[in-house]
Design a protein around this motif. Structure first.
Motif, PDB file in Angstrom:
ATOM      1  N   THR A  21      37.158  32.878  42.910  1.00  0.00           N
ATOM      2  CA  THR A  21      36.680  34.049  43.660  1.00  0.00           C
ATOM      3  C   THR A  21      37.676  34.446  44.734  1.00  0.00           C
ATOM      4  N   LEU A  22      38.235  33.456  45.421  1.00  0.00           N
ATOM      5  CA  LEU A  22      39.223  33.744  46.468  1.00  0.00           C
ATOM      6  C   LEU A  22      40.485  34.360  45.880  1.00  0.00           C
ATOM      7  N   PHE A  23      40.881  33.906  44.698  1.00  0.00           N
ATOM      8  CA  PHE A  23      42.037  34.502  44.026  1.00  0.00           C
ATOM      9  C   PHE A  23      41.785  35.983  43.731  1.00  0.00           C
ATOM     10  N   VAL A  24      40.592  36.286  43.238  1.00  0.00           N
ATOM     11  CA  VAL A  24      40.249  37.669  42.897  1.00  0.00           C
ATOM     12  C   VAL A  24      40.204  38.543  44.154  1.00  0.00           C
ATOM     13  N   ILE A  25      39.614  38.016  45.226  1.00  0.00           N
ATOM     14  CA  ILE A  25      39.555  38.770  46.481  1.00  0.00           C
ATOM     15  C   ILE A  25      40.967  39.074  46.991  1.00  0.00           C
ATOM     16  N   CYS A  26      41.846  38.066  46.947  1.00  0.00           N
ATOM     17  CA  CYS A  26      43.236  38.266  47.366  1.00  0.00           C
ATOM     18  C   CYS A  26      43.925  39.317  46.510  1.00  0.00           C
ATOM     19  N   ALA A  27      43.631  39.310  45.215  1.00  0.00           N
ATOM     20  CA  ALA A  27      44.251  40.278  44.310  1.00  0.00           C
ATOM     21  C   ALA A  27      43.860  41.708  44.668  1.00  0.00           C
ATOM     22  N   TYR A  28      42.562  41.924  44.934  1.00  0.00           N
ATOM     23  CA  TYR A  28      42.111  43.272  45.297  1.00  0.00           C
ATOM     24  C   TYR A  28      42.693  43.702  46.641  1.00  0.00           C
ATOM     25  N   ILE A  29      42.797  42.771  47.579  1.00  0.00           N
ATOM     26  CA  ILE A  29      43.393  43.113  48.873  1.00  0.00           C
ATOM     27  C   ILE A  29      44.864  43.493  48.708  1.00  0.00           C
ATOM     28  N   LEU A  30      45.560  42.764  47.839  1.00  0.00           N
ATOM     29  CA  LEU A  30      46.980  43.027  47.633  1.00  0.00           C
ATOM     30  C   LEU A  30      47.243  44.381  46.968  1.00  0.00           C
ATOM     31  N   VAL A  31      46.397  44.767  45.997  1.00  0.00           N
ATOM     32  CA  VAL A  31      46.676  46.015  45.276  1.00  0.00           C
ATOM     33  C   VAL A  31      46.286  47.250  46.083  1.00  0.00           C
ATOM     34  N   TRP A  48      28.377  28.409  48.115  1.00  0.00           N
ATOM     35  CA  TRP A  48      29.521  27.509  47.952  1.00  0.00           C
ATOM     36  C   TRP A  48      30.138  27.631  46.567  1.00  0.00           C
ATOM     37  N   GLN A  49      29.300  27.692  45.544  1.00  0.00           N
ATOM     38  CA  GLN A  49      29.800  27.697  44.173  1.00  0.00           C
ATOM     39  C   GLN A  49      30.409  29.029  43.770  1.00  0.00           C
ATOM     40  N   LYS A  50      29.836  30.133  44.255  1.00  0.00           N
ATOM     41  CA  LYS A  50      30.265  31.451  43.795  1.00  0.00           C
ATOM     42  C   LYS A  50      31.207  32.150  44.776  1.00  0.00           C
ATOM     43  N   LEU A  51      30.812  32.201  46.037  1.00  0.00           N
ATOM     44  CA  LEU A  51      31.583  32.991  46.992  1.00  0.00           C
ATOM     45  C   LEU A  51      32.792  32.254  47.545  1.00  0.00           C
ATOM     46  N   ILE A  52      32.713  30.919  47.621  1.00  0.00           N
ATOM     47  CA  ILE A  52      33.807  30.152  48.194  1.00  0.00           C
ATOM     48  C   ILE A  52      34.590  29.420  47.097  1.00  0.00           C
ATOM     49  N   ALA A  53      34.304  29.714  45.849  1.00  0.00           N
ATOM     50  CA  ALA A  53      35.047  29.106  44.744  1.00  0.00           C
ATOM     51  C   ALA A  53      36.480  29.620  44.751  1.00  0.00           C
ATOM     52  N   ILE A  54      37.408  28.802  44.284  1.00  0.00           N
ATOM     53  CA  ILE A  54      38.819  29.161  44.358  1.00  0.00           C
ATOM     54  C   ILE A  54      39.142  30.375  43.495  1.00  0.00           C
ATOM     55  N   LEU A 110      51.562  42.955  37.686  1.00  0.00           N
ATOM     56  CA  LEU A 110      52.079  41.687  38.197  1.00  0.00           C
ATOM     57  C   LEU A 110      51.002  40.922  38.958  1.00  0.00           C
ATOM     58  N   ILE A 111      50.298  41.611  39.832  1.00  0.00           N
ATOM     59  CA  ILE A 111      49.244  40.955  40.612  1.00  0.00           C
ATOM     60  C   ILE A 111      48.094  40.526  39.704  1.00  0.00           C
ATOM     61  N   GLY A 112      47.676  41.407  38.802  1.00  0.00           N
ATOM     62  CA  GLY A 112      46.549  41.107  37.919  1.00  0.00           C
ATOM     63  C   GLY A 112      46.827  39.942  36.993  1.00  0.00           C
ATOM     64  N   MET A 113      47.976  39.961  36.332  1.00  0.00           N
ATOM     65  CA  MET A 113      48.300  38.883  35.399  1.00  0.00           C
ATOM     66  C   MET A 113      48.542  37.566  36.128  1.00  0.00           C
ATOM     67  N   SER A 114      49.100  37.624  37.329  1.00  0.00           N
ATOM     68  CA  SER A 114      49.276  36.407  38.126  1.00  0.00           C
ATOM     69  C   SER A 114      47.922  35.821  38.520  1.00  0.00           C
ATOM     70  N   THR A 115      46.979  36.703  38.858  1.00  0.00           N
ATOM     71  CA  THR A 115      45.633  36.240  39.226  1.00  0.00           C
ATOM     72  C   THR A 115      44.940  35.582  38.043  1.00  0.00           C
ATOM     73  N   VAL A 116      45.023  36.204  36.876  1.00  0.00           N
ATOM     74  CA  VAL A 116      44.414  35.621  35.664  1.00  0.00           C
ATOM     75  C   VAL A 116      45.018  34.246  35.379  1.00  0.00           C
ATOM     76  N   TYR A 117      46.343  34.110  35.535  1.00  0.00           N
ATOM     77  CA  TYR A 117      47.024  32.833  35.294  1.00  0.00           C
ATOM     78  C   TYR A 117      46.557  31.772  36.290  1.00  0.00           C
ATOM     79  N   LEU A 118      46.461  32.153  37.578  1.00  0.00           N
ATOM     80  CA  LEU A 118      46.067  31.195  38.606  1.00  0.00           C
ATOM     81  C   LEU A 118      44.609  30.756  38.429  1.00  0.00           C
ATOM     82  N   VAL A 119      43.748  31.680  38.036  1.00  0.00           N
ATOM     83  CA  VAL A 119      42.331  31.338  37.800  1.00  0.00           C
ATOM     84  C   VAL A 119      42.219  30.324  36.662  1.00  0.00           C
ATOM     85  N   LYS A 120      42.986  30.539  35.599  1.00  0.00           N
ATOM     86  CA  LYS A 120      42.954  29.599  34.471  1.00  0.00           C
ATOM     87  C   LYS A 120      43.597  28.270  34.850  1.00  0.00           C
TER      88      LYS A 120
END
Length: 249
Positions: A135-145, A127-133, A237-247
């Motif tokens: 983590t989901l942002f990072v997974i989406c980023a890799y799928i997008l690129v 719950w804490q690691k794999l379903i954390a928000i 664009l995807i990477g910097m957006s992901t870093v911003y959303l994670v923060k």
């Protein structure tokens, strides 16, 4: 902590037994003789010995000090390894069977680690690691690129260059290079290592320089530059957006 420790120890034992204690001759014999290969049984026994040592050390230091659990877990590892490797010996020996083989072994190890440790720790970790928000942002980023970006870049290049295509290249090589390139760049961006992005682009430029210099086609040079710049722009664009959303979250 106990689940993570046991899982890492079992995974290390698997890697040692599978890749360091198994000569290629054993693999060849298994692939040719299947269940009749004596080296298959020797390989399974090797896994059993290494796993038993790891399980015994963990059980009598962090577990409930039950030898029966160690024996049961060792037998399960040996039996599952035998069945998975036997099934793989009938495959086409490609990358996909190799990945599926390792995935199956990993699933068995995770299930054993859950059984031998505290279930609550495992579910909390999931719950804490794999379903954390984040983590989901990072997974989406890799799928997008990967493929979505490939489709976008290909459409943009076709529109700009009006269907210009390179010749003499390995089929799908450009697509594979682009996937690896964007995956590495995204990893560097998420780690904050922007120098790594520069190093990757410099290395690509060095390898490409000879081809472009020897080529008399100006269109090829422009095509490569457009593809590279589009790939870099999309990944940034995807990477910097992901870093911003994670923060942000």
């Amino acid at each position: 902590m106990s689940f993570t420790l046991l899982l890492i120890a079992l995974f290390l034992a698997h890697l040692v037994a599978d890749f360091y204690l198994q000569p290629m001759s054993w693999v060849n014999e298994r692939n040719s003789q299947h269940f009749r290969a004596t080296k298959l049984y020797l390989h399974v026994l090797t896994h059993g010995i290494v796993s038993f040592i790891i399980l015994a050390l963990w059980e009598f230091n962090y577990g409930w000090s039950e030898l029966a659990r160690v024996v049961y877990a060792t037998l399960l590892i040996m039996l599952s390894h035998f069945l998975i490797d036997l099934a793989k010996s009938y495959s086409n020996k490609g990358v996909i069977p190799f990945l599926l083989d390792q995935l199956a072994h990993s699933i068995v190890l995770v299930m054993l680690a859950v059984w031998l440790t505290d279930y609550d720790e495992f579910y909390a970790l999931i719950w804490q690691k794999l379903i954390a928000i984040d983590t989901l942002f990072v997974i989406c980023a890799y799928i997008l690129v990967l493929n979505p970006s490939s489709v976008f870049i290909r459409m943009m290049l076709e529109k700009i260059t009006q269907g210009f295509a390179t010749s003499g290249s390995i089929p799908a090589a450009g697509h594979s290079i682009g996937l690896l390139e964007r995956g590495l760049m995204l990893s560097f961006i998420l780690m904050g290592e922007y120098a790594g992005v520069g190093f990757l682009l410099a290395a690509k430029s060095i390898f490409r320089f000879g081809d472009l210099k020897a080529s008399e086609e100006k269109q090829l040079t422009e095509y490569v530059m457009l593809g590279t710049l589009l790939s870099v722009s999309v990944t940034l664009l995807i990477g910097m957006s992901t870093v911003y959303l994670v923060k942000l979250f």
